[in-house]
Design an enzyme around this catalytic site. Structure first.
Site, PDB file in Angstrom:
ATOM      1  N   GLU A  76      -5.288   4.007   5.958  1.00 45.81           N
ATOM      2  CA  GLU A  76      -4.973   3.775   4.541  1.00 45.81           C
ATOM      3  C   GLU A  76      -5.391   4.942   3.628  1.00 45.81           C
ATOM      4  O   GLU A  76      -4.589   5.388   2.814  1.00 45.81           O
ATOM      5  CB  GLU A  76      -5.643   2.469   4.078  1.00 45.81           C
ATOM      6  CG  GLU A  76      -5.152   2.015   2.730  1.00 45.81           C
ATOM      7  CD  GLU A  76      -5.811   0.723   2.274  1.00 45.81           C
ATOM      8  OE1 GLU A  76      -5.614  -0.314   2.910  1.00 45.81           O
ATOM      9  OE2 GLU A  76      -6.523   0.768   1.260  1.00 45.81           O
ATOM     10  N   SER A  94     -10.995  -0.634   3.011  1.00 47.04           N
ATOM     11  CA  SER A  94     -10.232  -0.800   4.261  1.00 47.04           C
ATOM     12  C   SER A  94      -9.748   0.560   4.750  1.00 47.04           C
ATOM     13  O   SER A  94      -9.069   1.266   4.012  1.00 47.04           O
ATOM     14  CB  SER A  94      -9.006  -1.679   4.026  1.00 47.04           C
ATOM     15  OG  SER A  94      -9.416  -2.904   3.501  1.00 47.04           O
ATOM     16  N   ARG A 124       0.827  -1.224   0.000  1.00 47.42           N
ATOM     17  CA  ARG A 124       0.000   0.000   0.000  1.00 47.42           C
ATOM     18  C   ARG A 124       0.861   1.275   0.000  1.00 47.42           C
ATOM     19  O   ARG A 124       0.545   2.271   0.654  1.00 47.42           O
ATOM     20  CB  ARG A 124      -0.952   0.038   1.202  1.00 47.42           C
ATOM     21  CG  ARG A 124      -1.943  -1.059   1.241  1.00 47.42           C
ATOM     22  CD  ARG A 124      -2.932  -1.010   0.069  1.00 47.42           C
ATOM     23  NE  ARG A 124      -3.725  -2.206   0.092  1.00 47.42           N
ATOM     24  CZ  ARG A 124      -3.360  -3.355  -0.502  1.00 47.42           C
ATOM     25  NH1 ARG A 124      -2.245  -3.436  -1.223  1.00 47.42           N
ATOM     26  NH2 ARG A 124      -4.106  -4.423  -0.423  1.00 47.42           N
TER      27      ARG A 124
HETATM   28  C1  FAD Z   1     -15.513  -0.666  -1.301  1.00 49.33           C
HETATM   29  C2  FAD Z   1     -14.039  -0.369  -1.496  1.00 49.33           C
HETATM   30  C3  FAD Z   1     -13.159  -1.434  -1.633  1.00 49.33           C
HETATM   31  C4  FAD Z   1     -11.787  -1.188  -1.817  1.00 49.33           C
HETATM   32  N1  FAD Z   1     -10.949  -2.249  -1.960  1.00 49.33           N
HETATM   33  C5  FAD Z   1      -9.629  -2.053  -2.156  1.00 49.33           C
HETATM   34  C6  FAD Z   1      -8.738  -3.163  -2.342  1.00 49.33           C
HETATM   35  O1  FAD Z   1      -9.142  -4.310  -2.355  1.00 49.33           O
HETATM   36  N2  FAD Z   1      -7.422  -2.899  -2.519  1.00 49.33           N
HETATM   37  C7  FAD Z   1      -6.934  -1.617  -2.537  1.00 49.33           C
HETATM   38  O2  FAD Z   1      -5.711  -1.464  -2.688  1.00 49.33           O
HETATM   39  N3  FAD Z   1      -7.748  -0.558  -2.371  1.00 49.33           N
HETATM   40  C8  FAD Z   1      -9.072  -0.735  -2.192  1.00 49.33           C
HETATM   41  N4  FAD Z   1      -9.913   0.344  -2.020  1.00 49.33           N
HETATM   42  C9  FAD Z   1      -9.365   1.702  -2.030  1.00 49.33           C
HETATM   43  C10 FAD Z   1      -9.459   2.399  -3.417  1.00 49.33           C
HETATM   44  O3  FAD Z   1     -10.353   1.741  -4.251  1.00 49.33           O
HETATM   45  C11 FAD Z   1      -8.097   2.438  -4.111  1.00 49.33           C
HETATM   46  O4  FAD Z   1      -7.140   3.072  -3.302  1.00 49.33           O
HETATM   47  C12 FAD Z   1      -8.172   3.195  -5.453  1.00 49.33           C
HETATM   48  O5  FAD Z   1      -6.945   3.070  -6.143  1.00 49.33           O
HETATM   49  C13 FAD Z   1      -8.502   4.666  -5.263  1.00 49.33           C
HETATM   50  O6  FAD Z   1      -8.750   5.193  -6.539  1.00 49.33           O
HETATM   51  P1  FAD Z   1      -9.465   6.590  -6.700  1.00 49.33           P
HETATM   52  O7  FAD Z   1      -9.412   6.953  -8.157  1.00 49.33           O
HETATM   53  O8  FAD Z   1     -10.805   6.556  -6.098  1.00 49.33           O
HETATM   54  O9  FAD Z   1      -8.472   7.509  -5.867  1.00 49.33           O
HETATM   55  P2  FAD Z   1      -8.817   8.857  -5.082  1.00 49.33           P
HETATM   56  O10 FAD Z   1      -9.498   8.523  -3.811  1.00 49.33           O
HETATM   57  O11 FAD Z   1      -9.488   9.811  -5.985  1.00 49.33           O
HETATM   58  O12 FAD Z   1      -7.348   9.367  -4.772  1.00 49.33           O
HETATM   59  C14 FAD Z   1      -6.494   8.620  -3.945  1.00 49.33           C
HETATM   60  C15 FAD Z   1      -5.118   9.300  -3.933  1.00 49.33           C
HETATM   61  O13 FAD Z   1      -4.538   9.254  -5.225  1.00 49.33           O
HETATM   62  C16 FAD Z   1      -4.270  10.584  -5.701  1.00 49.33           C
HETATM   63  N5  FAD Z   1      -4.553  10.575  -7.150  1.00 49.33           N
HETATM   64  C17 FAD Z   1      -5.715  10.253  -7.751  1.00 49.33           C
HETATM   65  N6  FAD Z   1      -5.552  10.267  -9.087  1.00 49.33           N
HETATM   66  C18 FAD Z   1      -4.272  10.635  -9.324  1.00 49.33           C
HETATM   67  C19 FAD Z   1      -3.489  10.828 -10.507  1.00 49.33           C
HETATM   68  N7  FAD Z   1      -3.982  10.640 -11.735  1.00 49.33           N
HETATM   69  N8  FAD Z   1      -2.195  11.220 -10.373  1.00 49.33           N
HETATM   70  C20 FAD Z   1      -1.651  11.396  -9.141  1.00 49.33           C
HETATM   71  N9  FAD Z   1      -2.335  11.222  -7.984  1.00 49.33           N
HETATM   72  C21 FAD Z   1      -3.625  10.838  -8.085  1.00 49.33           C
HETATM   73  C22 FAD Z   1      -5.176  11.484  -4.894  1.00 49.33           C
HETATM   74  O14 FAD Z   1      -4.673  12.800  -4.814  1.00 49.33           O
HETATM   75  C23 FAD Z   1      -5.172  10.773  -3.545  1.00 49.33           C
HETATM   76  O15 FAD Z   1      -4.004  11.091  -2.827  1.00 49.33           O
HETATM   77  C24 FAD Z   1     -11.294   0.142  -1.852  1.00 49.33           C
HETATM   78  C25 FAD Z   1     -12.202   1.209  -1.722  1.00 49.33           C
HETATM   79  C26 FAD Z   1     -13.560   0.956  -1.553  1.00 49.33           C
HETATM   80  C27 FAD Z   1     -14.515   2.113  -1.442  1.00 49.33           C
END
Ligand code: FAD
Length: 337
Positions: free
Chosen positions: A331, A235, A164
């Site tokens: 996380e 998580s 992570r």
């Molecule tokens: C129901 C649920 C289940 C999940 N299961 C998992 C799992 O199994 N494994 C896991 O690892 N995670 C899991 N997650 C967490 C999440 O899905 C991941 O971390 C995912 O990668 C976040 O993507 P996002 O586009 O929503 O990021 P955001 O929440 O929009 O951003 C997260 C971070 O990334 C940065 N960011 C976003 N886009 C960019 C970009 N293009 N360039 C640079 N920085 C950027 C943001 O500034 C922020 O710091 C889960 C979440 C939920 C709600």
């Protein structure tokens, strides 16, 4: 690029917390990226890049610019005797990208099915599930340095992936906009189905990317709350990495404690188990709570504020620390302006 003022972010975070951004825009092209960097240089205000908002908790309003990344595109860029190389733009939905690979016969991403969010955010915390991490399949990525506008290719090794964690989260936080990633899909895949429940759920089916993906989708749907129905960020805590001596001492006191050997002789244990032992599973304080089926997941039962969710998170951290002497790490990214 259309800039809006005092824009609600409720629809842009999976906790569905009501919060506002002083400025807001959507980035759908390279021209938009250039315009965003110019705006940033002139305004000197903080910039928050957002994908699907599924790994973020807003405690209060954001006083800078929130830029939601919407760039699209999936393309096969290369092929050799071992791999097919597939490039996806940052704004692609992660799960739709996974399904695109599965449906087109490319292996490698199937275990990462149904993780919410976008392609561009996936490297940030080296997303992982069911025994596979992005680090296992990423070939390279392209990012823009926000201070200079320079485009740079990062090899897998340069991303410094850990559990992570990545270069972009630990070393260069807020310095790059990830534009695209390229994954390498193996032509002779080695399926990973040992992780809890996957093998059993495959039953007598033929094992391929599609059946594994379908099994993992079903498993995830049975365990995790859908953010569309109940706000959450997956998580909320990382599984702690313990020294051997700490793990042994705890194991003697708590024979049920799980331990997965990691690099540097560390043991990864289950944060969900620790939280459950402190009696938090299913607990609720106002509109914030802990999901009834999974102690790692904090949920918004209705109109919880970010502060309410943050308060329960800290109460959990304190009780796990008091009972086990382990300080849980959060996380998601926490925005507290
Ligand atoms: C129901 C649920 C289940 C999940 N299961 C998992 C799992 O199994 N494994 C896991 O690892 N995670 C899991 N997650 C967490 C999440 O899905 C991941 O971390 C995912 O990668 C976040 O993507 P996002 O586009 O929503 O990021 P955001 O929440 O929009 O951003 C997260 C971070 O990334 C940065 N960011 C976003 N886009 C960019 C970009 N293009 N360039 C640079 N920085 C950027 C943001 O500034 C922020 O710091 C889960 C979440 C939920 C709600």
């Amino acid at each position: 690029m259309n800039i809006q003022k005092n824009h609600s972010l409720k629809k842009y975070n999976s906790f569905s917390v009501e919060t506002k951004s002083r400025y807001f825009c959507q980035i759908a092209s390279n021209d938009h990226i250039d315009a965003l960097l110019e705006w940033r240089q002139q305004s000197r205000l903080p910039l928050l890049l957002l994908g699907g908002g599924s790994n973020i908790l807003f405690i209060n309003d954001y006083q800078g610019m929130t830029a939601v990344i919407k760039t699209k595109g999936i393309v096969i860029v290369n092929e050799d005797s071992n791999y097919t190389y597939i490039k996806a733009s940052a704004g692609e939905n992660w799960h739709q990208f996974v399904r695109w690979t599965v449906e087109n016969g490319y292996a490698g991403l199937e275990n990462l099915s149904l993780i919410p969010g976008t392609v561009g955010a996936a490297p940030m915390q080296n997303i992982g599930a069911y025994g596979v991490e992005l680090a296992d399949v990423l070939y390279e990525l392209e990012a823009v340095e926000l201070s200079t506008g320079k485009r740079k290719i990062f090899s897998q090794q340069e991303c410094l992936f850990h559990y992570r964690d990545s270069f972009f989260k630990a070393n260069a936080f807020g310095q790059y906009l990830i534009q695209s990633i390229t994954i390498k899909s193996p032509k002779k895949p080695q399926w990973k189905i040992e992780y809890s429940g996957v093998k059993e759920s495959l039953k007598a089916q033929i094992i391929n990317a599609e059946t594994i993906s379908n099994s993992i989708i079903a498993l995830r749907q049975s365990k995790l709350p859908d953010p569309v129905v109940i706000g959450n960020a997956g998580s909320f805590f990382k599984n702690p990495l313990l020294s051997q001596s700490k793990w042994q001492a705890l194991k003697e006191l708590h024979p049920d404690l799980s331990g997965y050997p990691q690099a540097d002789e560390l043991m990864k244990t289950s944060a969900a188990w620790l939280i459950d032992q402190c009696g938090w599973k299913g607990k609720r304080k106002g509109n914030a709570g802990v999901y009834k089926k999974h102690a790692l997941v904090l949920v918004n039962h209705g109109d919880a504020s970010g502060e309410e969710i943050w308060k329960i998170a800290n109460d959990i951290i304190n009780s796990v620390n008091d009972k086990f002497g382990i300080k849980l790490e959060v996380e998601p990214r926490v925005i507290n302006c």
